[in-house]
Design a protein around this motif. Structure first.
Motif, PDB file in Angstrom:
ATOM      1  N   SER A 149       0.830  -1.206   0.000  1.00  0.00           N
ATOM      2  CA  SER A 149       0.000   0.000   0.000  1.00  0.00           C
ATOM      3  C   SER A 149       0.865   1.257   0.000  1.00  0.00           C
ATOM      4  O   SER A 149       0.530   2.263  -0.648  1.00  0.00           O
ATOM      5  N   GLU A 150       2.013   1.196   0.694  1.00  0.00           N
ATOM      6  CA  GLU A 150       2.906   2.351   0.720  1.00  0.00           C
ATOM      7  C   GLU A 150       3.509   2.610  -0.663  1.00  0.00           C
ATOM      8  O   GLU A 150       3.592   3.770  -1.109  1.00  0.00           O
ATOM      9  N   ALA A 151       3.918   1.529  -1.355  1.00  0.00           N
ATOM     10  CA  ALA A 151       4.524   1.700  -2.676  1.00  0.00           C
ATOM     11  C   ALA A 151       3.503   2.205  -3.691  1.00  0.00           C
ATOM     12  O   ALA A 151       3.816   3.041  -4.549  1.00  0.00           O
ATOM     13  N   ILE A 152       2.262   1.707  -3.603  1.00  0.00           N
ATOM     14  CA  ILE A 152       1.228   2.150  -4.547  1.00  0.00           C
ATOM     15  C   ILE A 152       0.900   3.614  -4.320  1.00  0.00           C
ATOM     16  O   ILE A 152       0.740   4.402  -5.275  1.00  0.00           O
ATOM     17  N   ALA A 153       0.785   4.021  -3.035  1.00  0.00           N
ATOM     18  CA  ALA A 153       0.462   5.421  -2.740  1.00  0.00           C
ATOM     19  C   ALA A 153       1.556   6.360  -3.232  1.00  0.00           C
ATOM     20  O   ALA A 153       1.286   7.507  -3.631  1.00  0.00           O
ATOM     21  N   ALA A 154       2.802   5.878  -3.255  1.00  0.00           N
ATOM     22  CA  ALA A 154       3.917   6.733  -3.665  1.00  0.00           C
ATOM     23  C   ALA A 154       3.979   6.934  -5.181  1.00  0.00           C
ATOM     24  O   ALA A 154       4.748   7.778  -5.663  1.00  0.00           O
ATOM     25  N   ARG A 155       3.192   6.193  -5.958  1.00  0.00           N
ATOM     26  CA  ARG A 155       3.240   6.300  -7.414  1.00  0.00           C
ATOM     27  C   ARG A 155       2.504   7.538  -7.929  1.00  0.00           C
ATOM     28  O   ARG A 155       2.614   7.878  -9.114  1.00  0.00           O
ATOM     29  N   GLY A 156       1.706   8.184  -7.088  1.00  0.00           N
ATOM     30  CA  GLY A 156       0.991   9.379  -7.517  1.00  0.00           C
ATOM     31  C   GLY A 156       1.094  10.468  -6.470  1.00  0.00           C
ATOM     32  O   GLY A 156       1.545  10.253  -5.346  1.00  0.00           O
ATOM     33  N   ARG A 157       0.661  11.676  -6.849  1.00  0.00           N
ATOM     34  CA  ARG A 157       0.726  12.818  -5.935  1.00  0.00           C
ATOM     35  C   ARG A 157      -0.636  13.163  -5.359  1.00  0.00           C
ATOM     36  O   ARG A 157      -0.756  14.067  -4.546  1.00  0.00           O
ATOM     37  N   GLY A 158      -1.674  12.453  -5.790  1.00  0.00           N
ATOM     38  CA  GLY A 158      -3.009  12.785  -5.350  1.00  0.00           C
ATOM     39  C   GLY A 158      -3.318  12.290  -3.945  1.00  0.00           C
ATOM     40  O   GLY A 158      -2.587  11.500  -3.353  1.00  0.00           O
ATOM     41  N   VAL A 159      -4.446  12.780  -3.413  1.00  0.00           N
ATOM     42  CA  VAL A 159      -4.916  12.357  -2.097  1.00  0.00           C
ATOM     43  C   VAL A 159      -5.435  10.922  -2.207  1.00  0.00           C
ATOM     44  O   VAL A 159      -6.277  10.622  -3.055  1.00  0.00           O
ATOM     45  N   ILE A 160      -4.891  10.049  -1.384  1.00  0.00           N
ATOM     46  CA  ILE A 160      -5.354   8.666  -1.370  1.00  0.00           C
ATOM     47  C   ILE A 160      -6.652   8.593  -0.577  1.00  0.00           C
ATOM     48  O   ILE A 160      -6.685   8.931   0.608  1.00  0.00           O
ATOM     49  N   GLN A 161      -7.721   8.195  -1.228  1.00  0.00           N
ATOM     50  CA  GLN A 161      -9.032   8.134  -0.587  1.00  0.00           C
ATOM     51  C   GLN A 161      -9.557   6.704  -0.620  1.00  0.00           C
ATOM     52  O   GLN A 161     -10.204   6.278  -1.584  1.00  0.00           O
ATOM     53  N   PRO A 162      -9.276   5.912   0.423  1.00  0.00           N
ATOM     54  CA  PRO A 162      -9.855   4.561   0.463  1.00  0.00           C
ATOM     55  C   PRO A 162     -11.368   4.632   0.578  1.00  0.00           C
ATOM     56  O   PRO A 162     -11.927   5.548   1.195  1.00  0.00           O
ATOM     57  N   ILE A 163     -12.023   3.670  -0.021  1.00  0.00           N
ATOM     58  CA  ILE A 163     -13.477   3.551   0.114  1.00  0.00           C
ATOM     59  C   ILE A 163     -13.738   2.702   1.348  1.00  0.00           C
ATOM     60  O   ILE A 163     -13.549   1.489   1.333  1.00  0.00           O
ATOM     61  N   PRO A 164     -14.139   3.329   2.472  1.00  0.00           N
ATOM     62  CA  PRO A 164     -14.247   2.582   3.732  1.00  0.00           C
ATOM     63  C   PRO A 164     -15.425   1.607   3.701  1.00  0.00           C
ATOM     64  O   PRO A 164     -16.492   1.904   3.157  1.00  0.00           O
ATOM     65  N   LEU A 165     -15.199   0.442   4.305  1.00  0.00           N
ATOM     66  CA  LEU A 165     -16.264  -0.534   4.433  1.00  0.00           C
ATOM     67  C   LEU A 165     -17.178  -0.108   5.573  1.00  0.00           C
ATOM     68  O   LEU A 165     -16.731   0.032   6.711  1.00  0.00           O
ATOM     69  N   GLY A 166     -18.441   0.102   5.259  1.00  0.00           N
ATOM     70  CA  GLY A 166     -19.382   0.534   6.278  1.00  0.00           C
ATOM     71  C   GLY A 166     -20.743   0.782   5.671  1.00  0.00           C
ATOM     72  O   GLY A 166     -20.928   0.764   4.441  1.00  0.00           O
ATOM     73  N   PRO A 167     -21.725   1.075   6.534  1.00  0.00           N
ATOM     74  CA  PRO A 167     -23.105   1.271   6.045  1.00  0.00           C
ATOM     75  C   PRO A 167     -23.242   2.427   5.073  1.00  0.00           C
ATOM     76  O   PRO A 167     -24.207   2.469   4.309  1.00  0.00           O
ATOM     77  N   ALA A 168     -22.307   3.384   5.086  1.00  0.00           N
ATOM     78  CA  ALA A 168     -22.420   4.521   4.172  1.00  0.00           C
ATOM     79  C   ALA A 168     -22.422   4.077   2.715  1.00  0.00           C
ATOM     80  O   ALA A 168     -22.990   4.760   1.853  1.00  0.00           O
ATOM     81  N   LEU A 169     -21.803   2.932   2.430  1.00  0.00           N
ATOM     82  CA  LEU A 169     -21.790   2.445   1.048  1.00  0.00           C
ATOM     83  C   LEU A 169     -23.185   2.069   0.567  1.00  0.00           C
ATOM     84  O   LEU A 169     -23.437   2.030  -0.643  1.00  0.00           O
ATOM     85  N   MET A 170     -24.082   1.782   1.495  1.00  0.00           N
ATOM     86  CA  MET A 170     -25.417   1.342   1.083  1.00  0.00           C
ATOM     87  C   MET A 170     -26.285   2.494   0.608  1.00  0.00           C
ATOM     88  O   MET A 170     -27.346   2.267   0.017  1.00  0.00           O
ATOM     89  N   VAL A 171     -25.857   3.738   0.864  1.00  0.00           N
ATOM     90  CA  VAL A 171     -26.656   4.887   0.413  1.00  0.00           C
ATOM     91  C   VAL A 171     -26.822   4.845  -1.098  1.00  0.00           C
ATOM     92  O   VAL A 171     -27.913   5.069  -1.636  1.00  0.00           O
TER      93      VAL A 171
END
Length: 823
Positions: free
Chosen positions: A779-801
């Motif tokens: 995950s550290e190496a993948i995040a270092a390949r770009g300059r953008g904000v890393i935004q994981p899609i969190p697992l939780g009830p919010a996905l059901m919206v």
């Protein structure tokens, strides 16, 4: 003289101990309730604070790089009127947008979604603050807007005090009631002991029959122990009585003969005759001594076998012990030719009994033969076979069953001294160890005594049954796999490395089979007894088939990149909870309710064909991609591809998250429609088109597939966006009706373990979600390949919206109207 131990009262001890325990438990319970009351109040009010902050965050908009907030009415409607409420909204530069500007002076800016809770002092009062972040993108960059909501703590303190005061009264009342019940209940508990005492006192001295008095379950163990003791005592008395009777019967004759011979010798005057008479006396004494020795040994062995004194012993050690106890002359005639496997074979049983078994067989062979005596052996079908061969007179076929009885000897024994107990002792020991004894004629003359003994942990009948069940399971599995899956599914079976077929783990997932095969191989290296059956399906059909109950056989594990669908399954009660020992290392956003577990780290990237788009003009943000398609419409007509979000579950998930974060989402969708974008149901199809040049660019392709294809030499380049990067994690859940949930748990543990994460970070390029994994694609190496904000899609009830039927329908309708997807 040692004074006898003083008697004591069990009743008083129980009452004192119960009183101490109950009072101690009451104190501990009150302390626990107090702590629980404070934590419960904090949790309840923290949720209200978080809900208020998230409501405000949902109203944040960005227009012309300016943050605008229209405070919703409901954001403060959830609070009571007794506490004071403060709030503040800051733009990405840390400037106050609205609310109490001085509230955020001592609070950090948010760089993640949160919520984060903290205690602070504001205007001289202790307040509880909930802080959340809102990622926004209006131009080439993505930034965080910070929302703080604070509340004074008088209401939560009042709730904690109310919970504590309401709980103390029943605790005190129950403690007093428990003490009274203990005092009056002890008398009733001892009543069965008085009845048992009367039963034992009224028995005759020689009555050792089992006690048959109705007693409670707690006392039944005492009665069972007493009955077992009396049974052993009765058996010992019978054994002693039998031994005395047999000894009296068998020893009487040799002793009488000795006495008669001695009396005659006393009157003998001829020295030669006296010498002969003394020789006969010596022979009789030897016979009597051997008889008594064998009787005592038989009694000893009987006692040890009844007590079931067992130990694990190497058979070669037993044979060596017997050899060392022989006279040097006899030891010189003994040839021990045990193979190494037989000498090391582990036998479970009584070592003394096994030694006497071997000694009696060897002694008989040495006594009845003049030549060499050979000891050999072999291993087969879970049994060890020992063979003792001699060149003696042998035993007639009709006499072989008789010589195994006590005090029976064969006709070939002649005048040799013997008791007739040796082979009967051998048979007794062999039967007690669940073995077999055979007497065979030896080619060329002599006798062969063969003894079979079971090896430790092996039983031939059990082994045959296990192999039969394994073959049957394999047959049933083959029958189940015939014509039960739809044509769109790819089914693969990976046999257990150890050759067994009794244990089968069934997994249904969306990961490409060649990639997932590495995980299966790693799992089977730890569990070589498990056969793995893997069905590859698309995310949305997999979800629909599971809900319809059309999966056969039922899966033990579901794996999907469409995490929103997995959360929906778990929320609707289809998942089984599991506290994996590796859960602590997993990021908070990568698991939910201990039911859905993420195990990969996969960014959504842009891929392009370098022959059709140069590195200088390739778009590196979502806004520049929209601008490129708007200005180069004819050049890219029919050459841009992305997911068909109506068909692909992961495509819909990524699009819905893009729409939440980026204010340019619908502009980009309109650009897709303008160039007549190609829409696909999977990442591999988009990758194939870009690699062969029929497509110029692919949007929102899963980075795991792109990294792996590029490593294999595909003609593609990869862009990790510079504004923001959506990261999803493939999620696993164990269905509540899984046939073998233990196997599902074992695979979850493996996938989250360092070994499983090393596979994710290795050649599969799926990405390790656990920090500190070994491999190229961490995950550290993948995040270092770009300059953008890393935004994981969190697992939780919010996905059901985004899965709400009306919301999904409106979203797909708007998408269809703008991009006009092709059939």
């Amino acid at each position: 003289m040692v004074a006898p131990p003083k008697s004591f009262s069990i009743r008083r001890r129980i009452v004192a101990l119960a009183l101490a325990l109950l009072l101690g438990a009451a104190v501990v319970l009150i302390v626990f309730i107090r702590d629980y009351a404070e934590r419960a109040a904090d949790r309840a009010f923290d949720r209200l604070l978080a809900a208020s902050a998230l409501t405000i965050a949902g109203a944040v908009q960005v227009e012309d790089d300016t943050v605008i907030v229209e405070l919703p009415f409901a954001s403060f409607g959830m609070f009571s009127g007794r506490d004071r409420v403060f709030y503040a909204v800051e733009d990405p530069g840390g400037r106050a947008v609205t609310g109490y500007a001085d509230l955020s002076e001592s609070l950090p800016e948010m760089t993640s979604a949160g919520p984060v809770f903290a205690d602070a002092t504001y205007h001289g009062e202790l307040v509880r603050v909930a802080s959340v972040g809102r990622l926004t993108s209006s131009g080439g960059d993505a930034d965080w807007v910070t929302i703080h909501v604070a509340e004074t703590q008088s209401e939560r303190e009042a709730l904690a005090s109310e919970i504590l005061s309401n709980a103390i009264v029943p605790v005190v009342a129950l403690t007093l009631l428990a003490i009274a019940l203990v005092w009056f209940g002890i008398g009733r508990m001892f009543a069965p002991l008085y009845q048992l005492e009367q039963e034992l006192r009224g028995r005759a001295p020689d009555d050792l029959s089992p006690v048959d008095v109705p007693v409670p379950v707690e006392v039944s163990h005492l009665v069972s122990g007493l009955n077992a003791f009396m049974a052993r005592l009765g058996s010992a008395m019978e054994r002693v009585t039998g031994l005395v009777a047999e000894a009296a019967h068998e020893v009487r004759t040799p002793l009488a003969s000795l006495r008669a011979q001695a009396e005659v010798a006393m009157d003998e005057q001829d020295p030669e005759a006296l010498r002969a008479r003394v020789g006969r006396i010596h022979q009789g004494a030897v016979q009597a001594s051997q008889l008594v020795s064998q009787l005592l040994m038989e009694a000893t062995i009987s006692h040890r076998l009844e007590n079931q004194e067992t130990d694990t012993t190497a058979f070669g050690t037993v044979v060596e012990d017997v050899r060392q106890r022989l006279d040097p002359d006899q030891a010189g005639r003994l040839v021990v030719a045990l193979p190494e496997a037989v000498a090391a074979a582990q036998i479970r049983g009584d070592r003394v009994a096994l030694r006497e078994m071997v000694r009696n067989v060897v002694d008989n062979a040495l006594v009845y033969s003049a030549g060499m005596v050979e000891i050999g052996g072999s291993i087969g079908e879970g049994m060890m076979t020992m063979a003792v061969r001699d060149r003696g007179p042998g035993i007639a076929a009709a006499e072989k069953p008789l010589v195994l009885e006590r005090f029976k000897r064969g006709a070939a024994s002649g005048a040799r001294a013997g008791s007739g107990l040796g082979l009967s002792i051998v048979r007794r020991v062999v039967e007690a160890h669940r073995g077999a004894l055979r007497l065979k004629d030896r080619d060329g003359g002599g006798l062969v005594v063969e003894i079979d003994l079971p090896l430790v942990g092996r039983n031939p009948k059990v082994e045959q049954l296990r192999r039969a069940l394994g073959s049957l399971s394999a047959l049933v599995l083959c029958l189940l796999l015939v014509d039960i899956h739809p044509a769109s599914a790819i089914s693969s079976s990976y046999p257990a490395p150890d050759g067994s077929a009794a244990t089968v783990l069934t997994i249904v997932g969306t990961t490409d089979t060649p990639l997932f095969a590495d995980f299966i191989a790693g799992f089977q290296a730890l569990r070589p007894d498990v056969t793995v059956h893997y069905d590859e399906q698309d995310s949305l059909p997999m979800y629909q088939q599971f809900l319809a109950g059309k999966m056969a056989p039922k899966p033990d594990l579901l794996i999907s990149s469409a995490s929103d669908l997995m959360i929906k399954l778990a929320n609707d009660g289809h998942a089984m909870a599991y506290d994996s020992p590796f859960l602590g290392a997993l990021p908070e956003w990568a698991h939910w309710r201990n039911e859905v577990f993420g195990f990969t780290f996969e960014p959504a990237v842009i891929i392009y064909n370098p022959d059709r788009i140069s590195a200088d003009e390739v778009p590196r943000t979502h806004l520049t991609l929209a601008e490129l398609l708007e200005t180069e419409t004819e050049r890219f007509r029919g050459a841009i591809a992305t997911y068909d979000i109506a068909v692909s579950g992961v495509g819909y998930l990524l699009a819905s998250q893009d729409q939440v974060i980026s204010s340019n989402f619908w502009r980009l969708a309109a650009a897709f429609g303008r160039v007549g974008a190609v829409f696909s149901g999977s990442s591999p199809a988009i990758l194939n088109g870009v690699a062969d040049g029929s497509l110029a660019l692919g949007y929102n392709v899963l980075g795991s597939y792109a990294f792996a294809r590029k490593a294999d030499g595909a003609n593609i380049e990869i862009v990790v966006p510079d504004d923001y990067v959506l990261v999803l994690t493939r999620s696993m859940l164990i269905p509540r009706d899984a046939p073998y949930p233990d196997l599902g748990r074992a695979f979850v543990d493996f996938a989250l373990s360092p070994a499983g994460q090393a596979i994710a970070a290795g050649q599969t390029a799926l990405g390790s979600v656990v920090a500190g994994a070994n491999g190229e694609w961490t995950s550290e190496a993948i995040a270092a390949r770009g300059r953008g904000v890393i935004q994981p899609i969190p697992l939780g009830p919010a996905l059901m919206v985004s899965l709400d039927q009306q919301r999904r329908k409106r979203f797909l309708d708007s998408w269809g109207e703008i991009v006009s997807p092709k059939p």
